[in-house]
Design a protein around this motif. Structure first.
Motif, PDB file in Angstrom:
ATOM      1  N   GLN A 194      -0.007  -3.912  -9.938  1.00  0.00           N
ATOM      2  CA  GLN A 194       0.706  -2.791 -10.262  1.00  0.00           C
ATOM      3  C   GLN A 194       0.144  -1.915 -11.643  1.00  0.00           C
ATOM      4  N   LYS A 212       5.191   3.669   1.605  1.00  0.00           N
ATOM      5  CA  LYS A 212       6.412   4.622   1.175  1.00  0.00           C
ATOM      6  C   LYS A 212       7.304   4.865   1.556  1.00  0.00           C
ATOM      7  N   ASN A 223       0.778  -1.283   0.349  1.00  0.00           N
ATOM      8  CA  ASN A 223      -0.133  -0.223   0.112  1.00  0.00           C
ATOM      9  C   ASN A 223       0.507   1.380  -0.069  1.00  0.00           C
ATOM     10  N   ALA A 224       1.008   2.313  -0.706  1.00  0.00           N
ATOM     11  CA  ALA A 224       1.271   3.960  -0.923  1.00  0.00           C
ATOM     12  C   ALA A 224       1.813   4.471   0.549  1.00  0.00           C
ATOM     13  N   LYS A 225       0.576   3.585   1.194  1.00  0.00           N
ATOM     14  CA  LYS A 225       0.826   4.897   2.721  1.00  0.00           C
ATOM     15  C   LYS A 225       2.320   4.517   2.956  1.00  0.00           C
ATOM     16  N   GLN A 245      -1.237   1.984  -9.847  1.00  0.00           N
ATOM     17  CA  GLN A 245      -0.923   3.359  -9.732  1.00  0.00           C
ATOM     18  C   GLN A 245       0.001   4.259  -8.863  1.00  0.00           C
ATOM     19  N   ASP A 246      -1.203   5.080  -8.582  1.00  0.00           N
ATOM     20  CA  ASP A 246      -0.137   5.802  -7.451  1.00  0.00           C
ATOM     21  C   ASP A 246      -1.466   5.193  -6.175  1.00  0.00           C
ATOM     22  N   LYS A 247      -2.012   4.074  -5.455  1.00  0.00           N
ATOM     23  CA  LYS A 247      -2.273   3.497  -4.017  1.00  0.00           C
ATOM     24  C   LYS A 247      -1.539   2.499  -4.652  1.00  0.00           C
ATOM     25  N   THR A 248      -0.231   1.648  -4.880  1.00  0.00           N
ATOM     26  CA  THR A 248      -0.141   0.922  -4.235  1.00  0.00           C
ATOM     27  C   THR A 248       1.704   1.200  -4.957  1.00  0.00           C
ATOM     28  N   TYR A 249       2.723   0.086  -4.595  1.00  0.00           N
ATOM     29  CA  TYR A 249       3.947   0.353  -5.186  1.00  0.00           C
ATOM     30  C   TYR A 249       4.675  -1.085  -5.138  1.00  0.00           C
TER      31      TYR A 249
END
Length: 272
Positions: A206, A137, A133-135, A211-215
């Motif tokens: 991915q 990062k 989850n992008a949070k 997109q900007d929700k995960t990495y």
């Protein structure tokens, strides 16, 4: 006297060789190859929820790397390709129950599975990666960072993703789901922190939904050879399959399949 000893030895060798030869002939007669050729069909077991290896397109057709592999095998045998979509958890029991002839379903060759079924030489090497989850990062830069009870890590039940999570992240809070997409939804919605799964699948999710929700932590942390699964005790079929894979990898077909499904995103238009 010397001649007599040689004659006795020769007779003993012949006596032991004859039963072995007869046993080999009987074994050959029981090979799955004969059943497939007689039936005129190659029944291939797979689970259509594993892009880009096996999936369903917008028209309800099965497509993917493994689907093409199965079709090439059927063509090499001169028989019809028959897809048998089966839940992954029941894949090995279904093979043993003769629901299909072989498994081509992105199945990792593990020692535990190898005790139940035979495997060909690997046709592709994969490994586990982590969709995060992008949070997180900037704080979660390795799978090792997730080894903490505060992190909820998900994977599909009955897979090597689940095994890897339990083995390498024993302290994490683990949850399993029946399908890969359910795992991804948990991460996308923030109900889970990370999804441990095979590299190509995580790459697909991915690109499609991350997109900007995960990495993606794209460096695999396990070694996982994928192979074709067959019933044990069938050396002739195993020999044929390994020779088929060797031919496929050296005449250009394998490279074209790899480019089509693993190096290109064009196939996504067929499923979206």
């Amino acid at each position: 006297m010397k001649f007599l000893k040689i004659l006795v030895l020769a007779l003993l060798v012949a006596a032991f060789a004859a039963p072995a030869s007869a046993a080999d002939i009987e074994l050959a007669k029981k090979s799955t190859i004969n059943e497939i050729l007689k039936r005129g069909e190659l029944r291939v077991g797979f689970d259509a929820g594993y892009p880009p290896f096996e999936m369903t397109d917008k028209n309800g057709n099965f497509i993917g790397f493994d689907i093409d592999l199965g079709k090439e095998l059927a063509k090499a045998m001169g028989v019809k390709y028959v897809p048998v979509n089966t839940d992954f958890d029941g894949m090995i029991p279904s093979l043993l129950a003769d629901k299909f002839d072989i498994i081509i379903s992105g199945m990792t060759l593990t020692q535990e599975r190898n005790l139940k079924v035979g495997f060909t030489d690997p046709y592709i090497i994969m490994g586990q990666t982590v969709l995060v989850n992008a949070k997180h990062k900037g704080t979660v830069a390795s799978y090792k960072d997730l080894n903490d009870p505060k992190f909820i890590v998900v994977s599909r039940m009955g897979t090597t993703g689940e095994e890897a999570t339990k083995r390498f992240l024993p302290k994490a809070t683990y949850k399993s789901f029946e399908k890969e997409v359910d795992c991804v939804v948990e991460v996308l919605n923030g109900r889970a922190d990370a999804f441990v799964y095979d590299l190509p699948v995580n790459e697909v999710f991915q690109r499609q939904q991350g997109q900007d929700k995960t990495y993606l932590l794209a460096e695999p942390f396990t070694f996982e050879p994928m192979a074709i699964g067959v019933k044990q005790g069938d050396p002739d079929f195993m020999n044929f399959l390994n020779n088929f894979l060797r031919q496929l990898k050296n005449d250009g077909r394998y490279e074209r399949m790899y480019d089509k499904w693993l190096r290109s995103d064009a196939w996504q238009e067929q499923v979206q």
